[in-house]
Motif scaffolding. Sequence first.
Motif, mmCIF file in Angstrom:
data_model
loop_
_atom_site.group_PDB
_atom_site.id
_atom_site.type_symbol
_atom_site.label_atom_id
_atom_site.label_comp_id
_atom_site.label_asym_id
_atom_site.label_seq_id
_atom_site.Cartn_x
_atom_site.Cartn_y
_atom_site.Cartn_z
ATOM 1 N N ARG A 1 0.869 -1.164 -0.115
ATOM 2 C CA ARG A 1 -0.023 0.090 0.082
ATOM 3 C C ARG A 1 0.927 1.084 0.002
ATOM 4 N N THR A 2 1.778 1.198 0.805
ATOM 5 C CA THR A 2 2.901 2.603 0.707
ATOM 6 C C THR A 2 3.338 2.674 -0.373
ATOM 7 N N GLU A 3 3.841 1.609 -1.211
ATOM 8 C CA GLU A 3 4.216 1.819 -2.540
ATOM 9 C C GLU A 3 3.424 2.371 -3.424
ATOM 10 N N LEU B 1 0.887 4.046 -2.677
ATOM 11 C CA LEU B 1 0.267 5.566 -2.226
ATOM 12 C C LEU B 1 1.291 6.555 -2.518
ATOM 13 N N GLU B 2 2.410 6.183 -2.434
ATOM 14 C CA GLU B 2 3.533 7.153 -2.436
ATOM 15 C C GLU B 2 3.512 7.757 -4.169
ATOM 16 N N GLU C 1 1.464 11.040 -3.648
ATOM 17 C CA GLU C 1 1.700 12.292 -2.938
ATOM 18 C C GLU C 1 1.996 13.440 -3.862
#
Lengths: 275, 1206
Positions: free
Chosen positions: A214-216, A218-219, A222
């Motif tokens: 998810r982080t990947e 989401l980034e 940004e």
Amino acid sequence: MIQAILVFNNHGKPRLVRFYQRFPEEIQQQIVRETFHLVLKRDDNICNFLEGGSLIGGSDYKLIYRHYATLYFVFCVDSSESELGILDLIQVFVETLDKCFENVCELDLIFHMDKVHYILQEVVMGGMVLETNMNEIVAQIEAQNRLEKSEITVSLSHSRLYTSAGWPFSRTCPGGVRCEEHQPARDAPEHQHWRSQHQGPQPVPVCLRVEDSRTESLEPAEPSQPCSTVRSAPSRSPASGPGPHCPGAGKSPVSTASLLTCAALPISRTRRLWM
Amino acid sequence: MALKMVKGSIDRMFDKNLQDLVRGIRNHKEDEAKYISQCIDEIKQELKQDNIAVKANAVCKLTYLQMLGYDISWAAFNIIEVMSASKFTFKRIGYLAASQCFHEGTDVIMLTTNQIRKDLSSPSQYDTGVALTGLSCFVTPDLARDLANDIMTLMSHTKPYIRKKAVLIMYKVFLKYPESLRPAFPRLKEKLEDPDPGVQSAAVNVICELARRNPKNYLSLAPLFFKLMTSSTNNWVLIKIIKLFGALTPLEPRLGKKLIEPLTNLIHSTSAMSLLYECVNTVIAVLISLSSGMPNHSASIQLCVQKLRILIEDSDQNLKYLGLLAMSKILRTHPKSVQAHKDLVLQCLDDKDESIRLRALDLLYGVSKKNLMEIVKKLMTHVDKAEGTTYRDELLTKIIDICSQSNYQHITNFEWYISILVELTRLEGTRHGHLIAAQMLDVAIRVKAIRRFAVSQMSALLDSAHLVASSPQRSGICEVLYAAAWICGEFSEHLQEPQQTLEAMLRPKVTTLPGHIQAVYVQNVVKLYAAILQQKEQAADTSAAQEVTQLLVERLPQFVQSADLEVQERASCILQLVKHVQKLQAKDVPVAEEVSALFAGELNPVAPKAQKKVPVPEGLDLDAWINEPLSDSESEDEKPKAMFQDEEQRHTKPRAPEADEQELARRREARRQEQANNPFYIKSSPSPQKRYQDAPGVEHIPVVQIDLSVPLKVPGMPLSDQYVKLEEERRHRQRLEKDKRKKKKRERERRGTRRHSSLHTESDEDIAPAQRVDIVTEEMPENALPSDEDDKDPNDPYRALDIDLDKPLADSEKLPVQKHRNAETSKSPEKEDVPLVEKKSKKPKKKEKKHKEKEREKKKKEVEKGEDLDFWLSTTPPAATPALEELEVNTTVTVLKEGQEEPRGEEQDAEEDREQDLEKKPSKHKKKKHKKDKEERPKDKRKSKKKVPPADEEAAEPVENGTLEEEPLPPMSSYILLAENSYIKMTYDVQGSLQKDSQVTVSVVLENQSDSFLKSMELNVLDSLNARLARPEGSSVHDGVPVPFQLPPGISNEAQFVFTIQSIVMAQKLKGTLSFIAKNDEGSTHEKLDFKLHFTCTSYLVTTPCYSDAFAKLLESGDLSMSSIKVDGISMSFHNLLAKICFHHRFSVVERVDSCASMYSRSIQGHHVCLLVKKGEKSVSVDGKCSDPTLLSNLLEEMKETLATC
């Protein structure tokens, strides 16, 4: 002299920032950002040197970088360093990381920044190359780990804090709790295997992996990452909701890609010189 | 208390550790800042607790936040607390945080001094290591001064791990505290020959960094480095050394000559690309330093170029890049060799990698008259193709650079160049409009012959609307109009149709241009006007003249309204002038003369630095106040503000219209005189252009006639191409003509006049330029001062390290040693200076000055020193045998050497430079004396002495390159294990001295192998009749001798004991005991370790050099008895074998011929021992002659044992 060593991922997130010359924190961040934008523009199959320009120190300085899987390792050096030598040094550093973390991937650097620093300290000291012999480096690090371990066993307080620190390089259970039962797995040949053991009863590692993917994903969204759209993350899984994502089903998250085996560089360019 | 502890651990259970923090941040993507500030609050709470573990955890998290860009300097004090934790785990966290966030401005940093000192002397090597690592990142001048001595001690630590860190950190200490350099340097130099490769590499690293900044101070180390270079196998070290030599060669060309050969060998032999590349680089540096008069080095150049070609052709982009980079260095001195590879360079221009394209562009500087046009044409096509503006701009600057380099040396046809420039104006969005403009101006001003053509082109530019059209947006390029307007105005006499140009310049659209361009327009309109006026008046066409005036009066008001002050001012001024002229014209008064008088006078280009170089007249003090300054408050708001737009002043400089023609001529003549006498005036070299101009019969050479009546349309077909074609034709014709002339000449030669016998090939010089051009050199003021210091930066931190290292140390220079605080404050006034940053920074300079003075005093010493280097340099390439002398710490290496033809042994002062000269110059006897004298000094000081005979010796015949085949020696240590148990390990070595014929010194290294603290160590032996331990006075034979130190865990140290020996012809053993108290957490125990001290016959020998003639006499004397041994099955090379004998048995080689060597040594009681060592197939025979047969047979037995292990 080496002026700075920066490690950041494909999205410009700093994973290790080591300056050997004082810069205020804001400037450091700015340098990381600018360096990232400079490096990002470059294909993997073009040369690994960038004339530094305005960033640090001026025209005498060069950026020498290598791209491994999801991470960029950037060294900012002056003309007293040999360009090819530094390229090899980066290789030594990454190989050492690989040895110490056993098949190192971005996650190791994310969660163990301090340890990465300790390893780096055995390679470069105060901007000068300290040791290039990998066996020697690894030996010193292991000796220090043993020392640290002995201190912890001596210590009366078995706080989870320090036992979970993950030394000596048995991969900590990502849940933050050291899984004593999986300790032997350190010697297991297949790392993936013992990781997958966690999936059943313990939800923690699964969570982590979801969190990772998810982080990947989401980034790039940004606003602070204007360039992230240029280089699409290889495994941009759709922004998953709260529902747990089975790691086995999807592509493996980027940040677990092994740096060395997934290195973007062709084998010929990982050659070592001092052998 | 216990409750508190429990509470602490419970608290900790809920603390986040680093992993939790990272995870938390990753989980709070949306409100990261908020989450982090929350974490920081928690951390602040944690820092307030007493538990060091909690604090360390908090600091660890702070380190992570620092990486994310958060300032954590507020926690500096807590970091220091964690640094001072007793546990390594926490200490390490503290030091890491400190290394990330401490700097010279951190005020609490001075609190760390004692903590760091404690850690540096900690028994655990890792505590020391972590302190060194941390300190390397945040060392300040104060810390450096206070800790320099401690660190220097660590340079001789027993653990290589600490040694190498201590050596490396010294560089940082030098930078911050330059006074430490001289006291520390001898030890640093020692470390160059450290047995541990890591330490050696660190020392090389540090010295290379130092030498890079101030190379001249390190020239004297060249022989040492040379030896390292020929012996080292560590590529890292080699690269550093080779880079260092690259920096040294410009200072000492003779060094270069010496280097060429080994470097060439390395280039041939190495497989490591990085090493190859650095070798090539240094060879290039060498060649540059000897650039002239070295015809025999063309082979080296060829080799370099050829190797670089291999790099460039490699598929690896990195190698390609570096190859191009190095190639550009060759270019500077040997352009011809690079030009041979033009194809490769042009090919690289098409590379997809921009870095490589840029590098390739650099190489294009290597153009000649012959290929300039061709290359520029190629570049022009790239300009058209280039996608990114950056690369295109780069191309543009490159084109201009290569054309304008060295005073337009390569341009044969300036019309072509002008048209190239005009073509470049078609580039949209370039940032380099001003560059093109500057070139146009420069060429038009300096090349008189081109003015007519330039003016016609410029007027075309002014005419064509495309530049003005959308000017403000396309910023850059409209700058060209600035040049165009000025050229048309200034050289208006060359204009074909001035009126048309005038109208073009007065178009309403012009007002959209930037102010500074408009200003030039306005000014030059008047110049044009003056020219037209004159023209018309001469033609007596008054009505036309009045028409022009009218035109101006109508159009100028548009400029008067300009918002730009400069434009406005000029326009209104000129408008008044023109109106006045109009009035006069109405009265039929001829005005043209007067109007043109406004712009009379010749324009001379002035060198950019001219103003700076005007000498200050005598008696003028520029720093003196003319009026005493008023108080600050008044001048505060009167800071000079830029009233006008920043403009290039160069072209609007005031001229002297009042100077009449005669006056001008007179001045010009005077100037020429001065220039001729002024050595600083850069005279125009007798360029081919000049010669061309002066030569009679120039008219015969066809000058290209360009039909200028054909209107030049800029946006149309590239005009420059036509020139290329024309140029080719022209050259062809020239060549034909020359051939004819040559034939004639040859005929003349045949008749007997052999004035010019040079063969004419078509070289650069032969291409005559198309125009009669006179490239005017830039003017310099009278008595211009040579100013080399232009580019010295006074703020360079490395300047303070410019210290002469060869002078002996003065007492005042000793490093401050750790003292009690009271003593320190009272004694060193510097301490009080601490807050005065300014004062501090001056200190090194003062010191420097002091050094300079001393330097003069010690000139004599200097000269001697210089001789050493001179001698080394003056010799032919050495046949230095590579040898790695790997020695224990604390040993003095005395290298000696033998020459065969001029036999003499020479000991060189090991302290001064342990380098081995293998030369046979007869001029050395005198110097030898000096050295012998000097030698005594360090010898006495030495604690443990050990002489190592030459590990390398010379073959009788001059060997060239053969040296490389000899492999480096394995590390050797003369320390033998004495005894060992779980607590302690003892190794020992026995040394005799020629001065004391019945004494030997036993050095025992005691290494604590346990976790306990060892103290009260005492050594005792059971004396024999022949040998007894020298005990302190008054003690009995049964008392032991105390060891003067204690041993913390992991530490080793050396103790020395003196033994008195009666007879030395036999080996003997002494039984002994070491007793000590081992203390650890559980308590302390008494321990004992028994040992047997073995005095071999070898240990009574002292390495002594011997001349071969003395050696021969000795053998002839006949009072030596003889004995021999033979050992089979030896595979070791003869070279290593000899080294081994030399090292372990303390012999020196007298001479060596092929696989046969004679060796010599002497016992402490004066026995001569001579050996003849012969190596056969797999066997070695040793024939010995000695004044004592027993000693000889014992020695040979011992030697047999040593050889058997080979």
